[in-house]
Design an enzyme around this catalytic site. Sequence first.
Site: not given
Length: 719
Positions: A186, A353, A463-464, A512, A534
Amino acid sequence: MLAALTAASLSAQPIQYVEGRKLFLLTTRDSSYAMGVDSNGELQHLYWGAPLWRADDVPAAAPRREMSSFDPPAMLEREEFPAWGGTRYYEPALKLTRADGNRDVVLRYASHALHDNALDVTLKDIRDDIEVVLHYRVFADHGIIERSATIVNKTAKPLNIESAQSATFNLPAGEGYQLTYLTGRWAAETQVNHEAIHQGMKVLESRKGHTSHNINPWFAVDAGASEDHGSVWFGALGWSGNWRITVEQTPYQQVRVTGGLNTFDFAYPLKPGESLDTPAFYAGYSADGFGAASRLLHRFEREQIAPGGLTSRVRPVLYNSWEATTFNVNEAGQKQLADTAAKLGVELFVMDDGWFGKRNNDRAGLGDWTVNPQKFPQGLKGLIDHVNSLGMDFGLWVEPEMVNPDSDLYRAHPDWVIHFPDRPRSELRNQMVLNLARPDVKEYIFGFLDKLATENNVKYFKWDMNRPLSEPGWEDQPVADQRKLWVDYVRNLYDILDRLRARHPKLEIESCSGGGGRIDLGILHRVEEVWASDNTEAFDRLRIQEGFTQAYAPKFMSAWVTDVPNMNRRSTPLQYRFLVAMQGALGIGSNLNKFSTDDTAVATKMVATYKRIRDTVQLGDLYRLMSPRAGDVTANQYVAADGKQSVLFVFRHSQEYNTAPPTIHLQGLDPKALYKLESADNKLVERQPQFSGAYLMQAGVNVTLRGDFDSTAVILEKQ
Ligand code: GLA
């Protein structure tokens, strides 16, 4: 290059078949690929490399003789799709168990069907009606061959498939190959690895249910190539779930690359009459190094993989407030940001979000996809109308596969999450994964997305997917079918995306997964862009983007300018951040309310410049001139498809000893043409108004970059 084109144009057909020797020659602009049936009826690989034009040149496939009782003939051969059976000890492309426990499968050629640019070769077990149809599709103008396989149970008894691969690719016989692949985690995705291949097997894979940040399903094998020179064989899998690519060097001077559905925790039962399709595995060959290999893939992806292909529009300049506001979204705040974004030249305003359910932090609300009435008392209409009135499209963040335990959805359907009965349901970021393999869950997800897109003027979903799968139980299925979850989850994801797109043809989607956790050619077939990471810290991004562009086109690479200090507590100048992000699909994620007058001026200028060059960046050819891994200067050049414009981006990490940056030799220009050079900020040393392509490529240009995190760009216009 000239030789390649000549050879390819001599071959009339993308697929030639020599009946007498049952030999197939597949030819693209840049490569040929041959296989043939030997006297045992086995389909053997014969050639993969630079283009050939004469199938008659290729020797017929011949069975090999036993070298010793420990080195059986099957191990010396290069089977095109080896099943596990007989005396094969390397990685199989198919492994299964019959209902009676019998596990031996030996595949022989049965028939083939030839179309213009597609070939299906059917193999069949020596005893049973177990069939494998090998699919080949030749993208002759793009230098790419697509392979996949369908395993068909034509027997009267069930089969349990334990390994279902898309393809095995054989490299030309020999040793001394090197493997390049992309790893990460990540906020540190797509880091380039380059290492020697030795005897044994290297496994690249995801066991996480999504493509994963850790390894990306792309590989390149070379024999001493560089960015600009040498043979590179490469491939990319189109699968957004558990995938696996093995790179294996046998004791017999063979390197084999096998890829498809991950065998880990895999079991896919096939009842009589049922079949299993494996994902597409795309492969190509370049004689001109890693740069040319990437450019082949980029063009293929833009024109053949991406939704709409050649007809799809260039990516708009996007604004997303996530890093500025996190969960604190509301109508007034978003409208204020939209006002400023529009003035900068932003074309697509995305609310991230926090807009739905009781989503005030990451502990609640996921699953409840209704607008939060405190934050948006009038629903989304007020904001969307406002955004539209400013001339921008509106986009919305969603994370459809997930649920917080603190949500109405979970309270109503605790059985919908992936779990093993009476076992812990691991939470990551306080959330669990819905079992998308279930038809009811799939319909729920499609239903709310369809509703959102129908009732609101939403032109874009981000779309996460913010966690991997875990405890992959599926209790309402018979035990034998429970592991189908790994495959059916991804198929249903694709199905939802396909149906949404069909119902809302103007809707665009970004993939995403906590950054770059779901980037592959399967998802790219269904979305316009992907969130590469990110990590928006501009210096880190240079390496993430370098790795990303090995496999994926800059057009799909969503890249934002954000505030500093950022990750690593690093601060870089606003221009540097813009120029880094302008190498992909430009977005802005800064808190615009905090922009100074100077910031606004820089941003407005940069957005305008980007719009001038974005066709070149998004649709042109990328030349990675200087790698951020190699020194303190990074340089990338983009050349427009029609050759009329080119853009050079240069970044300096830290100047030492007052040294000047190295001379930059441009590429991809017409040596005979003249180019007008325009420096973004007077850092170009050369002052003449125009230069020949020959000079720019042979003598090169120089830029003055001083101190830390200096940057510049030069736009070239062909005269
Ligand atoms: C993930 C994404 C971010 C942002 C947040 C929202 O981390 O990668 O861009 O959308 O989720 O929660």
